[in-house]
Design an enzyme around this catalytic site. Structure first.
Site, PDB file in Angstrom:
ATOM      1  N   GLU A 294       0.239  -1.383   5.878  1.00  0.00           N
ATOM      2  CA  GLU A 294       1.062  -0.857   7.020  1.00  0.00           C
ATOM      3  C   GLU A 294       1.059   1.030   7.039  1.00  0.00           C
ATOM      4  O   GLU A 294       1.811   1.130   8.139  1.00  0.00           O
ATOM      5  CB  GLU A 294       2.040  -1.152   6.226  1.00  0.00           C
ATOM      6  CG  GLU A 294       3.148  -0.603   7.224  1.00  0.00           C
ATOM      7  CD  GLU A 294       3.974   0.207   7.186  1.00  0.00           C
ATOM      8  OE1 GLU A 294       4.565   0.983   7.746  1.00  0.00           O
ATOM      9  OE2 GLU A 294       3.800   1.679   5.909  1.00  0.00           O
TER      10      GLU A 294
ATOM     11  N   ASP B  12       1.182  -1.101  -0.188  1.00  0.00           N
ATOM     12  CA  ASP B  12      -0.277  -0.233   0.239  1.00  0.00           C
ATOM     13  C   ASP B  12       0.554   1.349  -0.301  1.00  0.00           C
ATOM     14  O   ASP B  12       1.685   1.720   0.129  1.00  0.00           O
ATOM     15  CB  ASP B  12      -0.591  -0.175   1.064  1.00  0.00           C
ATOM     16  CG  ASP B  12      -0.325   0.154   2.891  1.00  0.00           C
ATOM     17  OD1 ASP B  12       0.818  -1.204   2.405  1.00  0.00           O
ATOM     18  OD2 ASP B  12      -0.812   0.329   3.611  1.00  0.00           O
TER      19      ASP B  12
END
Length: 389
Positions: free
Chosen positions: A140, A78
């Site tokens: 994350e 991400d």
């Protein structure tokens, strides 16, 4: 070695990964499917680990023998949003110029992901004595929870690794410590009344402001205490209020006010200390301000994110391995949080070590230098060679 495997340079792999818009509020499934297809081509076994909603997934691949004592190369898929940033080109189309590769996630941290994936053929061509696991996670940038399903498999149906390398950008320095992050949403529930008659209600905005002032005092206490290790910048646990919203009109006592706040703790911070100090502020403000004229209001706090810090483990397998591979003789601490604390909490020695400069992360025209990618390649080739002996 399967003949169908697709050979990609690190730059070509990075271009592929950057092309997927995997901002944290969006699905990463298209990227994961691409990675899984690449691994299928090389005959690499992997686990696809979806989240509960089914709109995101992690992938955990293993190259080499299924024995304990291997290493995990950990990265996330991400990225942070690009909205409102002044990019000079398409953030999701890798652009190479002047020795730099530009694109969202180029340094944080699809660059490391690309290195690990591009070198899969070299891992397969080597007689590894211990496995190399590649874990690519999600979320994350928001919760650091996207790696947890993968971590749970180690020592269960997968071999237990001896070390984890989280490839966040450190300039290939070996980081053995970082702060924790806890984020909270506090909501003050008041009672509406005309501002000319304040005794008929409870002003949520006023109470919230006192709580924010209390957090400032807690922050000052942390600054005064400082960082006994002398390793962190800023040199203390930090407390920060990011947003505050409340009220409907200037002449109405606010019915509700909410604010987001966080603290980033040094590794030795007692996790109960700041919640305890804040709870005392809440009790005082509720009694002295919010309910001074009657039992009108209440205050509630929701803990949204709790990301553990990374504490030094001098002499750990992860530290010794990375210092040797990177050619370093000391470790550093980094000010940002990573998934490393999750691995350490599971009892696996972990360090943070990856290519690039964190100063370029989250910026418009984010980039990683080609030199940094080259140093990352040398590091991972050293790892492959060491695991073949």
């Amino acid at each position: 070695m399967p003949a169908t495997g697709e050979r990609l340079s690190t730059l070509d792999m990075l271009a592929r990964l950057v092309s997927f818009d995997t901002e944290s509020d969006k699905s990463n499934l298209a990227l994961i499917e691409s990675v899984c297809g690449y691994l299928d081509g090389w005959g690499v076994p992997y686990l696809r680990l979806p989240n509960a909603a089914g709109d995101k997934a992690a992938v955990l691949a293993t190259i080499g023998p299924m024995v304990d004592g291997g290493v995990v190369l950990s990265g996330h898929t991400d990225v942070v949003p690009v909205a409102g940033q002044a990019w000079t080109g398409d953030p999701f189309a890798l652009r190479v110029a002047d020795g730099r590769a530009y694109g969202r996630g180029a340094v944080d941290m699809k660059g490391f992901d690309a290195l690990a994936l591009a070198l899969v053929p070299e891992m397969l061509a080597t007689d590894l004595k211990r496995p190399i696991h590649i874990l690519l996670s999600y979320d994350e940038e928001t919760t650091c929870l996207g790696s947890m399903d993968g971590i749970a498999r180690f020592g269960a149906d997968l071999p237990r690794p001896g070390a984890v390398i989280v490839g966040e950008p450190t300039g290939m320095e070996v980081a053995d410590a970082h702060k924790s992050i806890v984020t909270c949403l506090t909501t003050v529930h008041g009672h509406e009344a005309h501002s000319a008659r304040p005794a008929l209600g409870a002003n949520a905005v006023t109470a919230a402001c006192e709580l924010v002032a209390g957090l400032n005092r807690i922050a000052d206490l942390m600054i005064e205490r400082g960082d006994p290790s002398g390793r962190f910048d800023p040199a203390s646990t930090t407390v920060h209020v990011g947003t505050i919203h409340g009220g409907t009109a200037r002449n109405i006592l606010a019915k509700e006010c909410r604010f987001h706040w966080e603290y980033r703790g040094l590794p030795d911070l007692d996790p109960a200390e700041i919640p305890r100090l804040f709870a005392a502020e809440v009790e005082r403000v509720t009694r002295e301000r919010l309910n001074r004229y009657g039992a009108f209001g209440r205050i509630e706090t929701l803990e949204e994110v709790d990301i553990p810090g990374l504490a030094p483990e001098p002499g750990s397998e992860a530290e010794r391995l990375c210092l040797r591979l990177a050619g370093r003789n000391r470790t550093i601490a980094v000010p940002y949080a990573t998934e490393a604390g999750q691995f350490q909490a599971a009892g696996i020695p972990t360090v943070v070590c990856g290519p690039g400069d964190i100063a370029q992360a989250h910026q418009p025209d984010e980039f990683i230098t080609l030199d940094a990618l080259g140093r990352g390649e040398r590091f991972l080739r050293n790892l492959i060679e060491s695991y073949a002996s």
